[in-house]
Design a protein around this motif. Structure first.
Motif, PDB file in Angstrom:
ATOM      1  N   PHE A 136       0.795  -1.225   0.000  1.00 46.54           N
ATOM      2  CA  PHE A 136       0.000   0.000   0.000  1.00 46.54           C
ATOM      3  C   PHE A 136       0.829   1.277   0.000  1.00 46.54           C
ATOM      4  N   ARG A 137       2.076   1.203   0.355  1.00 43.70           N
ATOM      5  CA  ARG A 137       2.905   2.402   0.320  1.00 43.70           C
ATOM      6  C   ARG A 137       4.000   2.280  -0.746  1.00 43.70           C
ATOM      7  N   LYS A 138       4.991   1.438  -0.535  1.00 45.33           N
ATOM      8  CA  LYS A 138       6.139   1.448  -1.442  1.00 45.33           C
ATOM      9  C   LYS A 138       5.755   1.089  -2.873  1.00 45.33           C
ATOM     10  N   PHE A 139       5.052  -0.022  -3.058  1.00 46.59           N
ATOM     11  CA  PHE A 139       4.656  -0.420  -4.410  1.00 46.59           C
ATOM     12  C   PHE A 139       3.664   0.565  -5.004  1.00 46.59           C
ATOM     13  N   LEU A 140       2.634   0.905  -4.240  1.00 42.98           N
ATOM     14  CA  LEU A 140       1.592   1.794  -4.765  1.00 42.98           C
ATOM     15  C   LEU A 140       2.182   3.147  -5.176  1.00 42.98           C
ATOM     16  N   PHE A 141       3.014   3.718  -4.334  1.00 40.72           N
ATOM     17  CA  PHE A 141       3.589   5.022  -4.652  1.00 40.72           C
ATOM     18  C   PHE A 141       4.499   4.938  -5.872  1.00 40.72           C
ATOM     19  N   GLN A 142       5.279   3.867  -5.969  1.00 40.72           N
ATOM     20  CA  GLN A 142       6.201   3.721  -7.093  1.00 40.72           C
ATOM     21  C   GLN A 142       5.453   3.444  -8.394  1.00 40.72           C
ATOM     22  N   ARG A 143       4.487   2.559  -8.333  1.00 38.65           N
ATOM     23  CA  ARG A 143       3.792   2.111  -9.534  1.00 38.65           C
ATOM     24  C   ARG A 143       2.806   3.148 -10.070  1.00 38.65           C
ATOM     25  N   TYR A 144       2.080   3.816  -9.169  1.00 37.37           N
ATOM     26  CA  TYR A 144       0.944   4.612  -9.617  1.00 37.37           C
ATOM     27  C   TYR A 144       1.150   6.118  -9.545  1.00 37.37           C
ATOM     28  N   ALA A 145       2.342   6.562  -9.209  1.00 39.85           N
ATOM     29  CA  ALA A 145       2.627   8.000  -9.264  1.00 39.85           C
ATOM     30  C   ALA A 145       2.388   8.579 -10.654  1.00 39.85           C
ATOM     31  N   PRO A 146       2.699   7.865 -11.751  1.00 37.09           N
ATOM     32  CA  PRO A 146       2.398   8.426 -13.071  1.00 37.09           C
ATOM     33  C   PRO A 146       0.910   8.688 -13.300  1.00 37.09           C
ATOM     34  N   ALA A 147       0.048   7.956 -12.596  1.00 39.10           N
ATOM     35  CA  ALA A 147      -1.394   8.150 -12.759  1.00 39.10           C
ATOM     36  C   ALA A 147      -1.943   9.239 -11.855  1.00 39.10           C
ATOM     37  N   PHE A 148      -1.385   9.382 -10.647  1.00 34.90           N
ATOM     38  CA  PHE A 148      -1.952  10.296  -9.650  1.00 34.90           C
ATOM     39  C   PHE A 148      -1.038  11.460  -9.287  1.00 34.90           C
ATOM     40  N   GLY A 149       0.176  11.486  -9.831  1.00 38.61           N
ATOM     41  CA  GLY A 149       1.124  12.496  -9.401  1.00 38.61           C
ATOM     42  C   GLY A 149       1.787  12.069  -8.114  1.00 38.61           C
ATOM     43  N   ASP A 150       2.596  12.947  -7.532  1.00 37.51           N
ATOM     44  CA  ASP A 150       3.295  12.579  -6.301  1.00 37.51           C
ATOM     45  C   ASP A 150       2.857  13.418  -5.109  1.00 37.51           C
ATOM     46  N   GLY A 151       1.664  14.017  -5.192  1.00 35.21           N
ATOM     47  CA  GLY A 151       1.171  14.869  -4.117  1.00 35.21           C
ATOM     48  C   GLY A 151      -0.018  14.259  -3.399  1.00 35.21           C
ATOM     49  N   TRP A 152      -0.965  15.114  -3.032  1.00 34.46           N
ATOM     50  CA  TRP A 152      -2.088  14.675  -2.213  1.00 34.46           C
ATOM     51  C   TRP A 152      -3.027  13.727  -2.937  1.00 34.46           C
ATOM     52  N   ALA A 153      -3.103  13.804  -4.268  1.00 36.72           N
ATOM     53  CA  ALA A 153      -3.949  12.861  -5.004  1.00 36.72           C
ATOM     54  C   ALA A 153      -3.451  11.430  -4.813  1.00 36.72           C
ATOM     55  N   LEU A 154      -2.138  11.256  -4.798  1.00 36.72           N
ATOM     56  CA  LEU A 154      -1.561   9.927  -4.572  1.00 36.72           C
ATOM     57  C   LEU A 154      -1.806   9.468  -3.139  1.00 36.72           C
ATOM     58  N   ILE A 155      -1.677  10.379  -2.184  1.00 35.26           N
ATOM     59  CA  ILE A 155      -1.958  10.037  -0.788  1.00 35.26           C
ATOM     60  C   ILE A 155      -3.425   9.648  -0.619  1.00 35.26           C
ATOM     61  N   ALA A 156      -4.325  10.389  -1.293  1.00 30.24           N
ATOM     62  CA  ALA A 156      -5.752  10.082  -1.205  1.00 30.24           C
ATOM     63  C   ALA A 156      -6.064   8.730  -1.831  1.00 30.24           C
ATOM     64  N   ALA A 157      -5.444   8.429  -2.971  1.00 30.39           N
ATOM     65  CA  ALA A 157      -5.655   7.129  -3.602  1.00 30.39           C
ATOM     66  C   ALA A 157      -5.163   6.012  -2.700  1.00 30.39           C
ATOM     67  N   ASN A 158      -4.006   6.212  -2.079  1.00 25.25           N
ATOM     68  CA  ASN A 158      -3.450   5.244  -1.150  1.00 25.25           C
ATOM     69  C   ASN A 158      -4.376   5.032   0.044  1.00 25.25           C
ATOM     70  N   ALA A 159      -4.891   6.110   0.603  1.00 24.60           N
ATOM     71  CA  ALA A 159      -5.768   6.006   1.772  1.00 24.60           C
ATOM     72  C   ALA A 159      -7.078   5.308   1.417  1.00 24.60           C
ATOM     73  N   ALA A 160      -7.632   5.644   0.245  1.00 27.70           N
ATOM     74  CA  ALA A 160      -8.881   5.011  -0.182  1.00 27.70           C
ATOM     75  C   ALA A 160      -8.694   3.508  -0.359  1.00 27.70           C
ATOM     76  N   ALA A 161      -7.578   3.122  -0.990  1.00 30.98           N
ATOM     77  CA  ALA A 161      -7.309   1.695  -1.193  1.00 30.98           C
ATOM     78  C   ALA A 161      -7.086   0.990   0.136  1.00 30.98           C
ATOM     79  N   PHE A 162      -6.349   1.616   1.031  1.00 34.79           N
ATOM     80  CA  PHE A 162      -6.045   1.023   2.328  1.00 34.79           C
ATOM     81  C   PHE A 162      -7.311   0.858   3.162  1.00 34.79           C
ATOM     82  N   GLY A 163      -8.153   1.886   3.187  1.00 29.93           N
ATOM     83  CA  GLY A 163      -9.406   1.788   3.921  1.00 29.93           C
ATOM     84  C   GLY A 163     -10.332   0.743   3.332  1.00 29.93           C
ATOM     85  N   PHE A 164     -10.452   0.731   1.997  1.00 31.53           N
ATOM     86  CA  PHE A 164     -11.355  -0.215   1.344  1.00 31.53           C
ATOM     87  C   PHE A 164     -10.919  -1.656   1.594  1.00 31.53           C
ATOM     88  N   ALA A 165      -9.617  -1.894   1.667  1.00 33.18           N
ATOM     89  CA  ALA A 165      -9.122  -3.255   1.893  1.00 33.18           C
ATOM     90  C   ALA A 165      -9.681  -3.851   3.175  1.00 33.18           C
TER      91      ALA A 165
END
Length: 223
Positions: A136-165
């Motif tokens: 949820f952190r290292k892989f997600l941030f590395q893999r999906y930064a091109p889709a969400f950027g490296d700012g709060w949108a990426l943090i929000a995507a990470n949090a949504a995925a983590f909560g939904f899990a």
């Protein structure tokens, strides 16, 4: 081909890649988890979690440099004061809330099953926290930064995925707590880039939850 046309092609290619990565992200973090929940979340999620963590590690190993442990421990020492201050405040707030509204839950696991509690304290960080942080952190941030950027949108995507899990545990409290945790851990990882730091912080809150009386919301056998 002119420079303008080349730039347009590059932007178009980046846009297509971002779109496909976003689709992949939804399929992996929501489709896979949703399917697991839909069939009744059979058994413990730990084996699946470990398999996914191994896959994430293998992907990362081919694309990133190994983390320097000395630098990570230096970062951990720098982050510990803020981490512990926030953790103590959370522990007090949760403890007081349980004492008032659900006193039977307060410290229920260490009081009623101290051996199980000790086992959880040792093995939960190794077999649950660390795999989750890889996924949820290292892989997600590395893999999906091109889709969400490296700012709060990426943090929000990470949090949504983590909560939904955590819908696999069948209660809204688990989802709400881990959604907040996802924001905190995502912000910490974005700021430090340290898997060790964010794993320690996650372990602190997870062990607190199992100790203070919230384990029943986060693991079927903990209540």
């Amino acid at each position: 081909m002119t420079a303008t046309e080349l730039n347009q092609d590059l932007r178009s290619e980046r846009g297509r890649r971002s779109t496909w990565l976003a689709v992949e992200f939804v399929a992996l973090y929501f489709g896979l988890v949703g399917g697991y929940a839909a069939i009744g979340s059979p058994g413990s999620p730990i084996p699946l979690l470990v398999v996914l963590a191994v896959a994430a590690h293998l992907w990362l190993r081919r694309r990133t440099q190994p983390d320097g442990l000395r630098e990570q421990f230096r970062t951990l020492r720098a982050e510990l004061p803020s981490m512990l201050t926030l953790w103590v405040a959370a522990a007090i707030a949760i403890g007081l809330t349980l004492a008032v509204f659900s006193p039977e839950r307060l410290l229920s696991l260490p009081r009623t099953e101290p051996l199980l509690w000790a086992v959880v304290m040792v093995f939960y960080p190794l077999f649950s926290v660390y795999p989750q942080e890889l996924i949820f952190r290292k892989f997600l941030f590395q893999r999906y930064a091109p889709a969400f950027g490296d700012g709060w949108a990426l943090i929000a995507a990470n949090a949504a995925a983590f909560g939904f899990a955590h819908i696999i545990f069948g209660n809204w409290i688990a989802v709400a707590l881990t959604l907040v945790g996802g924001v905190l851990f995502g912000y910490r990882y974005r700021r430090t880039g340290s898997l060790l730091v964010v794993s320690v912080e996650h372990a602190l809150y997870g062990c607190l939850a199992f100790t203070i009386g919230l384990g029943g919301f986060l693991y079927h056998g903990a209540s």
